[in-house]
Design an enzyme around this catalytic site. Structure first.
Site, PDB file in Angstrom:
ATOM      1  N   GLY A   1      -5.887  -7.359  13.743  1.00  0.00           N
ATOM      2  CA  GLY A   1      -5.516  -7.087  12.360  1.00  0.00           C
ATOM      3  C   GLY A   1      -6.685  -7.279  11.406  1.00  0.00           C
ATOM      4  N   SER A  12      -9.238  -5.182  11.411  1.00  0.00           N
ATOM      5  CA  SER A  12      -9.749  -3.829  11.210  1.00  0.00           C
ATOM      6  C   SER A  12     -11.035  -3.521  11.965  1.00  0.00           C
ATOM      7  CB  SER A  12      -9.902  -3.536   9.716  1.00  0.00           C
ATOM      8  OG  SER A  12      -9.622  -2.179   9.514  1.00  0.00           O
ATOM      9  N   SER A  13     -11.037  -3.847  13.230  1.00  0.00           N
ATOM     10  CA  SER A  13     -12.169  -3.429  14.073  1.00  0.00           C
ATOM     11  C   SER A  13     -12.254  -1.908  14.099  1.00  0.00           C
ATOM     12  CB  SER A  13     -12.025  -3.974  15.494  1.00  0.00           C
ATOM     13  OG  SER A  13     -10.974  -3.338  16.192  1.00  0.00           O
ATOM     14  N   ASP A  53       0.827  -1.232   0.000  1.00  0.00           N
ATOM     15  CA  ASP A  53       0.000   0.000   0.000  1.00  0.00           C
ATOM     16  C   ASP A  53       0.852   1.269   0.000  1.00  0.00           C
ATOM     17  OD1 ASP A  53       0.782  -0.533   2.622  1.00  0.00           O
ATOM     18  OD2 ASP A  53      -1.160  -0.015   3.520  1.00  0.00           O
ATOM     19  N   ASP A  84      -8.053  -0.147   4.697  1.00  0.00           N
ATOM     20  CA  ASP A  84      -9.031  -0.658   5.660  1.00  0.00           C
ATOM     21  C   ASP A  84     -10.400  -0.016   5.456  1.00  0.00           C
ATOM     22  OD1 ASP A  84      -6.886  -1.980   6.608  1.00  0.00           O
ATOM     23  OD2 ASP A  84      -6.806  -0.968   8.563  1.00  0.00           O
ATOM     24  N   SER A 143     -20.126   1.089  24.427  1.00  0.00           N
ATOM     25  CA  SER A 143     -19.740  -0.122  23.710  1.00  0.00           C
ATOM     26  C   SER A 143     -19.855  -1.299  24.649  1.00  0.00           C
ATOM     27  CB  SER A 143     -18.298  -0.006  23.204  1.00  0.00           C
ATOM     28  OG  SER A 143     -17.856  -1.269  22.751  1.00  0.00           O
ATOM     29  N   GLY A 159      -7.885  -5.439  17.626  1.00  0.00           N
ATOM     30  CA  GLY A 159      -6.431  -5.516  17.576  1.00  0.00           C
ATOM     31  C   GLY A 159      -5.888  -6.802  16.972  1.00  0.00           C
TER      32      GLY A 159
HETATM   33  P1  ADP Z   1      -7.676  -3.490  14.523  1.00  0.00           P
HETATM   34  O1  ADP Z   1      -8.251  -2.421  13.665  1.00  0.00           O
HETATM   35  O2  ADP Z   1      -6.709  -4.354  13.807  1.00  0.00           O
HETATM   36  O3  ADP Z   1      -8.702  -4.301  15.238  1.00  0.00           O
HETATM   37  P2  ADP Z   1      -6.663  -1.202  15.910  1.00  0.00           P
HETATM   38  O4  ADP Z   1      -5.641  -1.036  16.968  1.00  0.00           O
HETATM   39  O5  ADP Z   1      -6.497  -0.456  14.645  1.00  0.00           O
HETATM   40  O6  ADP Z   1      -6.813  -2.760  15.658  1.00  0.00           O
HETATM   41  O7  ADP Z   1      -8.079  -0.767  16.494  1.00  0.00           O
HETATM   42  C1  ADP Z   1      -8.545  -1.326  17.695  1.00  0.00           C
HETATM   43  C2  ADP Z   1      -9.152  -0.219  18.551  1.00  0.00           C
HETATM   44  O8  ADP Z   1     -10.371   0.247  17.968  1.00  0.00           O
HETATM   45  C3  ADP Z   1      -9.541  -0.694  19.927  1.00  0.00           C
HETATM   46  O9  ADP Z   1      -8.457  -0.665  20.817  1.00  0.00           O
HETATM   47  C4  ADP Z   1     -10.627   0.303  20.300  1.00  0.00           C
HETATM   48  O10 ADP Z   1     -10.055   1.504  20.747  1.00  0.00           O
HETATM   49  C5  ADP Z   1     -11.305   0.570  18.975  1.00  0.00           C
HETATM   50  N1  ADP Z   1     -12.495  -0.288  18.770  1.00  0.00           N
HETATM   51  C6  ADP Z   1     -12.743  -1.079  17.715  1.00  0.00           C
HETATM   52  N2  ADP Z   1     -13.941  -1.688  17.830  1.00  0.00           N
HETATM   53  C7  ADP Z   1     -14.476  -1.283  18.990  1.00  0.00           C
HETATM   54  C8  ADP Z   1     -15.704  -1.572  19.694  1.00  0.00           C
HETATM   55  N3  ADP Z   1     -16.605  -2.411  19.208  1.00  0.00           N
HETATM   56  N4  ADP Z   1     -15.900  -0.936  20.871  1.00  0.00           N
HETATM   57  C9  ADP Z   1     -14.996  -0.070  21.367  1.00  0.00           C
HETATM   58  N5  ADP Z   1     -13.836   0.222  20.770  1.00  0.00           N
HETATM   59  C10 ADP Z   1     -13.554  -0.376  19.592  1.00  0.00           C
HETATM   60 MG    MG Z   2      -7.184  -0.865  12.727  1.00  0.00          MG
END
Ligand code: ADP
Ligand code: MG
Length: 386
Positions: free
Chosen positions: A127, A129-130, A39, A175, A70, A125
């Protein structure tokens, strides 16, 4: 599973605010099928949406006030006009939500005050893409609640700004593009240079196939520093070669480019990027031709390149790939930036559990903590549920 997560979002909304939401919006996690560390080299990636989703239940709230809870974190965050007027005012997970309101405002939209409740099946966390799933679901909710005019093709940039400039996490456009623009039964071919996209058929179901996603649960060891080092190496090589980005080295120009570089490590980094871009193009060509079974060797070759040339895998990840292949996967590779995260294995649908069991057994043998796993088909991008 999606029904459950949507029901949980409604339940969270009711218990926090005491009434029903005005609507629910969902956005998926994503996995990159192939194209790693391409990318930021202006190259190609090929993500698809997972059936794991984040759901936001929301309703308007008078004034410039936002309240979000949440079920995953168990807490409630409230922020107001000042917090969306300046980047970085809200910290923690609420920053992803405030960041979306901020980015909308920066783009000239009148952001409606809102109450929101979040539930998710996307592991945080890992990977997958939460973070983009959360941004995209919140963005869709605020756009609809406010009756804002923001077509889908402009949403990824805005969600990316929330993450880059408000949260302060330097990520590319993949993402947010994936979680917003992917379609069921397709992968999204994204050119990171001009951000053009193409929906490529990736109908695993019709081919009797599935993707097993293994969460290595490996601790991310020095991932940030290693990422920066890989990036610097690629930029240095592009400078030495006198090109804008490694994307500009075509596969048949690789030998010439390597001959002009002075150091073995840099040469291997370049070889990964150039061959990986070509593997994305080859994968896209096979998928366009409906030859999805045949992409397996490209996935496995991508893994070898990440392991040997780019040096971004760890023992847990390599073990998962080897065990999946030994158990009959058609191809397997790490997905994501590296030093942990997930492995994807392309499997005959009925072999998913057996391959997952083989990976779990290999982990036990090596003394690694048990991995997570889920078998998936490519799902839809962000959408309003009701
Ligand atoms: P990834 O995108 O790979 O899961 P990231 O570190 O980029 O990891 O993002 C994770 C962060 O996004 C979490 O630590 C939190 O702060 C936030 N997050 C994602 N989903 C939620 C959720 N459902 N509720 C609360 N926070 C969330
Ligand atoms: Mg992320």
């Amino acid at each position: 599973m999606t029904d459950d997560v949507a029901a949980r979002a409604t339940a969270a909304f009711r218990s926090a605010y005491g009434g029903p939401p005005a609507g629910r919006w969902a956005a998926p996690g994503r996995a990159n099928l192939i194209g790693e560390h391409t990318d930021y080299n202006d190259g190609f990636v090929l993500p698809f949406a997972l059936p794991l989703r984040t759901v936001v239940a929301a309703a308007p709230q008078p004034g410039d006030t936002w309240t979000v809870c949440s079920e995953l974190t168990g807490d409630t965050v409230t922020f107001g006009a000042d917090d969306v007027a300046e980047a970085g005012r809200v910290a923690g997970w609420g920053a992803y939500v405030a960041g979306v309101a901020w980015a909308l405002r920066e783009a000239g939209h009148a952001v409606p005050g809102a109450r929101l409740a979040v539930a998710s099946d996307v592991p945080l966390g890992a990977g997958l893409s939460s973070s983009a799933a959360l941004e995209a679901a919140v963005l869709a909710a605020l756009v609809d609640l406010g009756g804002l005019d923001l077509p889908a093709e402009r949403r990824p940039r805005l969600a990316q700004r929330a993450e880059n400039d408000y949260v302060g996490a330097p990520t590319g456009i993949m993402d947010q593009s994936a979680v917003i623009r992917c379609r069921a039964g397709h992968a999204l071919f994204l050119d990171c240079r001009d951000e053009s996209v193409e929906q490529v058929p990736f109908d695993l179901d019709a081919a009797g196939l599935a993707v097993l996603v293994v969460d290595s649960r490996a601790p991310h060891r020095h991932a940030d520093g290693e990422y920066a080092a890989r990036r610097a190496s690629c930029e240095r090589a592009a400078g030495l070669l006198g090109i804008a980005a490694l994307r500009d080295v075509p596969a048949d120009g690789l030998a010439d480019a390597l001959a002009r570089l002075d150091e073995d490590e840099t040469r291997r980094r370049v070889r990964h990027v150039v061959t990986e871009n070509q593997r994305v193009l080859d994968t896209v060509a096979l998928l366009r031709a409906g030859r999805v079974r045949e992409i397996g060797p490209l996935l496995t070759a991508s893994h070898a390149s990440m392991r040997d040339d780019f040096e971004i895998t760890v023992p847990e990840i390599d073990t998962a790939v080897e065990a999946a292949l030994a158990a009959g996967a058609l191809g397997a590779r790490m997905t994501g930036g590296g030093f942990g995260g997930c492995v994807l294995a392309l499997v005959d649908a009925e072999r998913g559990d057996a391959v997952a069991d083989a990976v779990t057994a290999a982990y036990a043998e090596r003394g690694f903590a048990a991995p997570g796993h889920v078998t998936v088909l490519p799902g839809p991008g962000a959408t309003r549920l009701d």
